[in-house]
Motif scaffolding. Structure first.
Motif, PDB file in Angstrom:
ATOM      1  N   VAL A 117     -11.675  -3.402  -0.242  1.00 24.70           N
ATOM      2  CA  VAL A 117     -12.025  -1.985  -0.388  1.00 24.70           C
ATOM      3  C   VAL A 117     -11.100  -1.116   0.473  1.00 24.70           C
ATOM      4  CG1 VAL A 117     -13.832  -0.264   0.112  1.00 24.70           C
ATOM      5  CG2 VAL A 117     -14.434  -2.416  -1.039  1.00 24.70           C
ATOM      6  N   ASP A 118     -10.832  -1.580   1.687  1.00 22.80           N
ATOM      7  CA  ASP A 118      -9.957  -0.838   2.600  1.00 22.80           C
ATOM      8  C   ASP A 118      -8.535  -0.720   2.028  1.00 22.80           C
ATOM      9  OD1 ASP A 118      -9.015   0.198   5.222  1.00 22.80           O
ATOM     10  OD2 ASP A 118      -7.944  -1.713   5.260  1.00 22.80           O
ATOM     11  N   LEU A 119      -8.007  -1.820   1.490  1.00 22.53           N
ATOM     12  CA  LEU A 119      -6.674  -1.785   0.872  1.00 22.53           C
ATOM     13  C   LEU A 119      -6.652  -0.777  -0.273  1.00 22.53           C
ATOM     14  CD1 LEU A 119      -5.685  -5.568   0.510  1.00 22.53           C
ATOM     15  CD2 LEU A 119      -4.353  -3.841   1.724  1.00 22.53           C
ATOM     16  N   PHE A 120      -7.681  -0.841  -1.106  1.00 22.71           N
ATOM     17  CA  PHE A 120      -7.741   0.061  -2.263  1.00 22.71           C
ATOM     18  C   PHE A 120      -7.783   1.522  -1.813  1.00 22.71           C
ATOM     19  CE2 PHE A 120      -9.775   2.680  -5.422  1.00 22.71           C
ATOM     20  CZ  PHE A 120      -9.129   2.312  -6.581  1.00 22.71           C
ATOM     21  N   ASN A 121      -8.647   1.808  -0.857  1.00 23.46           N
ATOM     22  CA  ASN A 121      -8.827   3.211  -0.447  1.00 23.46           C
ATOM     23  C   ASN A 121      -7.564   3.788   0.189  1.00 23.46           C
ATOM     24  OD1 ASN A 121     -11.339   3.186  -1.511  1.00 23.46           O
ATOM     25  ND2 ASN A 121     -12.435   3.022   0.436  1.00 23.46           N
ATOM     26  N   ARG A 122      -6.839   2.960   0.933  1.00 22.12           N
ATOM     27  CA  ARG A 122      -5.586   3.463   1.495  1.00 22.12           C
ATOM     28  C   ARG A 122      -4.532   3.628   0.400  1.00 22.12           C
ATOM     29  NH1 ARG A 122      -3.288   0.133   4.831  1.00 22.12           N
ATOM     30  NH2 ARG A 122      -4.762  -1.578   4.683  1.00 22.12           N
ATOM     31  N   THR A 123      -4.597   2.820  -0.641  1.00 18.92           N
ATOM     32  CA  THR A 123      -3.634   2.905  -1.752  1.00 18.92           C
ATOM     33  C   THR A 123      -3.780   4.219  -2.525  1.00 18.92           C
ATOM     34  OG1 THR A 123      -3.627   0.509  -1.982  1.00 18.92           O
ATOM     35  CG2 THR A 123      -2.868   1.750  -3.877  1.00 18.92           C
ATOM     36  N   VAL A 124      -5.012   4.703  -2.669  1.00 17.48           N
ATOM     37  CA  VAL A 124      -5.222   5.917  -3.484  1.00 17.48           C
ATOM     38  C   VAL A 124      -5.430   7.171  -2.621  1.00 17.48           C
ATOM     39  CG1 VAL A 124      -6.173   4.621  -5.433  1.00 17.48           C
ATOM     40  CG2 VAL A 124      -7.734   5.543  -3.707  1.00 17.48           C
ATOM     41  N   GLU A 125      -5.266   7.022  -1.315  1.00 18.16           N
ATOM     42  CA  GLU A 125      -5.505   8.155  -0.408  1.00 18.16           C
ATOM     43  C   GLU A 125      -4.591   9.340  -0.744  1.00 18.16           C
ATOM     44  OE1 GLU A 125      -5.656   6.838   3.681  1.00 18.16           O
ATOM     45  OE2 GLU A 125      -5.625   8.925   4.352  1.00 18.16           O
ATOM     46  N   GLY A 126      -5.194  10.505  -0.931  1.00 21.86           N
ATOM     47  CA  GLY A 126      -4.407  11.714  -1.205  1.00 21.86           C
ATOM     48  C   GLY A 126      -3.858  11.800  -2.619  1.00 21.86           C
ATOM     49  N   VAL A 127      -4.299  10.913  -3.516  1.00 22.84           N
ATOM     50  CA  VAL A 127      -3.806  10.935  -4.907  1.00 22.84           C
ATOM     51  C   VAL A 127      -4.767  11.787  -5.740  1.00 22.84           C
ATOM     52  CG1 VAL A 127      -3.231   9.557  -6.945  1.00 22.84           C
ATOM     53  CG2 VAL A 127      -2.759   8.651  -4.651  1.00 22.84           C
ATOM     54  N   ASP A 128      -4.291  12.950  -6.157  1.00 23.15           N
ATOM     55  CA  ASP A 128      -5.157  13.934  -6.795  1.00 23.15           C
ATOM     56  C   ASP A 128      -5.200  13.730  -8.317  1.00 23.15           C
ATOM     57  OD1 ASP A 128      -6.744  16.088  -7.254  1.00 23.15           O
ATOM     58  OD2 ASP A 128      -5.126  17.569  -7.093  1.00 23.15           O
ATOM     59  N   VAL A 147       0.835  -1.211   0.000  1.00 21.35           N
ATOM     60  CA  VAL A 147       0.000   0.000   0.000  1.00 21.35           C
ATOM     61  C   VAL A 147       0.867   1.257   0.000  1.00 21.35           C
ATOM     62  CG1 VAL A 147      -1.624   1.365   1.393  1.00 21.35           C
ATOM     63  CG2 VAL A 147      -2.053  -1.074   1.022  1.00 21.35           C
ATOM     64  N   GLY A 148       1.865   1.308   0.880  1.00 18.90           N
ATOM     65  CA  GLY A 148       2.724   2.492   1.002  1.00 18.90           C
ATOM     66  C   GLY A 148       3.508   2.779  -0.267  1.00 18.90           C
ATOM     67  N   PRO A 149       4.276   1.780  -0.784  1.00 14.95           N
ATOM     68  CA  PRO A 149       5.044   2.035  -2.012  1.00 14.95           C
ATOM     69  C   PRO A 149       4.173   2.421  -3.212  1.00 14.95           C
ATOM     70  CG  PRO A 149       5.812   0.007  -0.961  1.00 14.95           C
ATOM     71  CD  PRO A 149       4.609   0.465  -0.190  1.00 14.95           C
ATOM     72  N   ILE A 150       2.991   1.808  -3.351  1.00 14.25           N
ATOM     73  CA  ILE A 150       2.134   2.154  -4.499  1.00 14.25           C
ATOM     74  C   ILE A 150       1.588   3.569  -4.326  1.00 14.25           C
ATOM     75  CG2 ILE A 150       0.031   1.577  -5.792  1.00 14.25           C
ATOM     76  CD1 ILE A 150       0.518  -1.376  -5.060  1.00 14.25           C
ATOM     77  N   ASN A 151       1.159   3.896  -3.105  1.00 15.57           N
ATOM     78  CA  ASN A 151       0.637   5.239  -2.842  1.00 15.57           C
ATOM     79  C   ASN A 151       1.701   6.306  -3.153  1.00 15.57           C
ATOM     80  OD1 ASN A 151       0.273   7.573  -0.564  1.00 15.57           O
ATOM     81  ND2 ASN A 151      -1.697   6.876  -1.351  1.00 15.57           N
ATOM     82  N   ALA A 152       2.942   6.032  -2.760  1.00 17.35           N
ATOM     83  CA  ALA A 152       4.031   6.987  -3.034  1.00 17.35           C
ATOM     84  C   ALA A 152       4.245   7.132  -4.547  1.00 17.35           C
ATOM     85  CB  ALA A 152       5.316   6.511  -2.355  1.00 17.35           C
ATOM     86  N   GLU A 153       4.169   6.012  -5.273  1.00 17.43           N
ATOM     87  CA  GLU A 153       4.355   6.051  -6.728  1.00 17.43           C
ATOM     88  C   GLU A 153       3.232   6.857  -7.390  1.00 17.43           C
ATOM     89  OE1 GLU A 153       7.059   4.230  -7.848  1.00 17.43           O
ATOM     90  OE2 GLU A 153       6.853   4.767  -9.972  1.00 17.43           O
ATOM     91  N   LEU A 187       3.431  10.194  -9.612  1.00 13.70           N
ATOM     92  CA  LEU A 187       2.852  10.267 -10.960  1.00 13.70           C
ATOM     93  C   LEU A 187       2.061  11.561 -11.138  1.00 13.70           C
ATOM     94  CD1 LEU A 187       1.610   6.602 -11.608  1.00 13.70           C
ATOM     95  CD2 LEU A 187       3.057   7.935 -13.165  1.00 13.70           C
ATOM     96  N   VAL A 188       1.289  11.909 -10.132  1.00 14.43           N
ATOM     97  CA  VAL A 188       0.502  13.152 -10.200  1.00 14.43           C
ATOM     98  C   VAL A 188       1.443  14.346 -10.341  1.00 14.43           C
ATOM     99  CG1 VAL A 188      -1.082  14.663  -8.940  1.00 14.43           C
ATOM    100  CG2 VAL A 188      -1.463  12.190  -8.939  1.00 14.43           C
ATOM    101  N   LYS A 189       2.543  14.329  -9.564  1.00 12.34           N
ATOM    102  CA  LYS A 189       3.543  15.410  -9.658  1.00 12.34           C
ATOM    103  C   LYS A 189       4.133  15.476 -11.058  1.00 12.34           C
ATOM    104  CE  LYS A 189       5.507  16.635  -5.262  1.00 12.34           C
ATOM    105  NZ  LYS A 189       6.298  16.092  -4.189  1.00 12.34           N
ATOM    106  N   ALA A 190       4.271  14.298 -11.694  1.00 14.61           N
ATOM    107  CA  ALA A 190       4.850  14.246 -13.048  1.00 14.61           C
ATOM    108  C   ALA A 190       3.831  14.665 -14.113  1.00 14.61           C
ATOM    109  CB  ALA A 190       5.366  12.840 -13.336  1.00 14.61           C
ATOM    110  N   GLY A 191       2.580  14.868 -13.708  1.00 16.32           N
ATOM    111  CA  GLY A 191       1.577  15.360 -14.659  1.00 16.32           C
ATOM    112  C   GLY A 191       0.451  14.384 -14.969  1.00 16.32           C
ATOM    113  N   ALA A 192       0.396  13.239 -14.284  1.00 16.62           N
ATOM    114  CA  ALA A 192      -0.665  12.258 -14.588  1.00 16.62           C
ATOM    115  C   ALA A 192      -2.020  12.764 -14.099  1.00 16.62           C
ATOM    116  CB  ALA A 192      -0.338  10.916 -13.941  1.00 16.62           C
ATOM    117  N   LYS A 193      -2.991  12.757 -15.007  1.00 22.22           N
ATOM    118  CA  LYS A 193      -4.345  13.191 -14.649  1.00 22.22           C
ATOM    119  C   LYS A 193      -5.297  12.000 -14.534  1.00 22.22           C
ATOM    120  CE  LYS A 193      -4.289  17.854 -16.601  1.00 22.22           C
ATOM    121  NZ  LYS A 193      -2.955  17.898 -17.231  1.00 22.22           N
TER     122      LYS A 193
END
Ligand code: ZN
Length: 344
Positions: free
Chosen positions: A202-213, A166-172, A176-182
């Motif tokens: 669902v819980d794993l997924f939601n923590r994975t995308v938390e804060g990803v704009d 969860v942590g490494p994917i969330n960081a990636e 990606l968003v910083k690099a311009g991914a929409k």
């Protein structure tokens, strides 16, 4: 994918991987043998990405990917970026390729991903090549764990193992968003292997995308290794709980199942958009644009057009490149027919 001003009504996209050109299989063998130097190897991958982008754009696909040309068998190439894993021989080496014949790993220690998953550099390169909108794809934490054996392991069960990602994917994803991914799509076809409940998933997924704009998609299919599914092919059990994922859209497989379960589209579009698989990646049958248009119209019986996008059922990794292109053309042609019909 829908509801976005830079994309047309009923936008077309892909799930991720593109059909590899024939020469690339040969080049990958040469790479394994050490015939290619680092520069040769980079050039091979760069060329393959350019081809994948060109094929998708020429076919008229609105939202493309880099074809996942730098990845091998969906997740296998990510394991080389992780520490704590030991490679094991496949359980079965003879006979047809299947889920039991791929390399397996054992997590003898806790896994780390010291340099990240490498998806940001894939995206950076693709962004320079693409003129159409670009989507980044990333396996979810459950899928990331699929070729790591549950026993023996430094983890008490698969849920704990999946949680490590969860942590490494969330960081990636944030990078990606910083690099311009929409647009970012998380691939989690393997929901039934964690041994937990749909709530855990669902819980794993939601923590994975938390804060990803970014606009987030969740792709759930039934597996596609060697064009074979791995799981019972129905979505009904995921509902209604799956609607709790913090994703803007669900990207689902329908074409290969003769549009079974299409009624879930009505539930989905009460709260999210649906991106429906209307081209069969597991069949050599070449759909016509009219045939694809017919399938899109079936989806529209359940969901309003402004909440619908269309894709092939899954990635094209197991489909020859020429056939991939024909199927992309049918997808694009089908969407154009329906847009015209809707315009009056
Ligand atoms: Zn899939």
């Amino acid at each position: 994918m829908p509801n976005n001003s830079d994309l047309p009504l009923i936008p077309t996209s892909v799930v991720g991987s593109h059909g590899l050109p024939g020469w690339m299989y040969s080049a990958l063998e040469q790479t394994e043998l050490g015939v290619f130097g680092a520069t040769d190897e980079r050039e091979m991958y760069d060329d393959a990405v350019k081809l994948a982008i060109q094929d998708q754009e020429s076919a008229g696909i609105d939202l493309i990917t880099d074809g996942e040309m730098r990845r091998w068998k969906f997740v296998q190439s990510f394991y080389s970026r992780m520490s704590g894993l030991t490679l094991q021989d496949p359980l079965r080496k003879l006979g047809p390729e299947g889920y039991d014949s791929v390399p397996r790993y054992v997590a003898e220690e806790r896994i780390t991903v010291p340099e990240g998953l490498g998806i940001v550099s894939e995206f950076n390169y693709a962004q320079k090549q693409a003129s159409h909108a670009l989507k980044a794809t990333c396996p979810g934490p459950v899928t990331m764990s699929i070729h790591i054996r549950e026993r023996p392991s430094a983890y008490k069960n698969r849920l704990e193992l999946a949680n490590e990602f969860v942590g490494p994917i969330n960081a990636e994803l944030k990078a990606l968003v910083k690099a311009g991914a929409k647009y970012i799509q998380i691939d989690e076809p393997s929901h039934s292997i964690i041994g937990g409940t749909i709530d855990d998933y669902v819980d794993l997924f939601n923590r994975t995308v938390e804060g990803v704009d970014a606009r987030i998609g969740l792709h759930v299919c039934f597996g596609n290794l060697a064009s074979r599914p791995r799981f019972e092919r129905g979505y009904a059990d995921l509902f209604p709980k799956i609607m709790d994922v913090t994703a803007d859209e669900l990207v689902l497989e329908f074409a290969n199942r003769e549009l079974r379960d299409l009624d879930v589209c009505a539930q989905i579009t009460e709260g999210k958009d649906v991106v429906a698989g209307v081209v069969d990646v597991k069949s050599f049958h070449i759909e016509s644009a009219e045939e694809v248009a017919g399938k899109i119209n079936k989806v529209l019986e359940y969901s309003p057009a402004e909440k619908v996008g269309v894709v092939p059922d899954c990635g094209f990794f197991t489909v020859p490149r020429w056939l991939t292109v024909r199927k992309l053309q049918a997808l694009s042609g089908g969407a154009k027919i329906v847009r015209k019909e809707l315009a009056g």
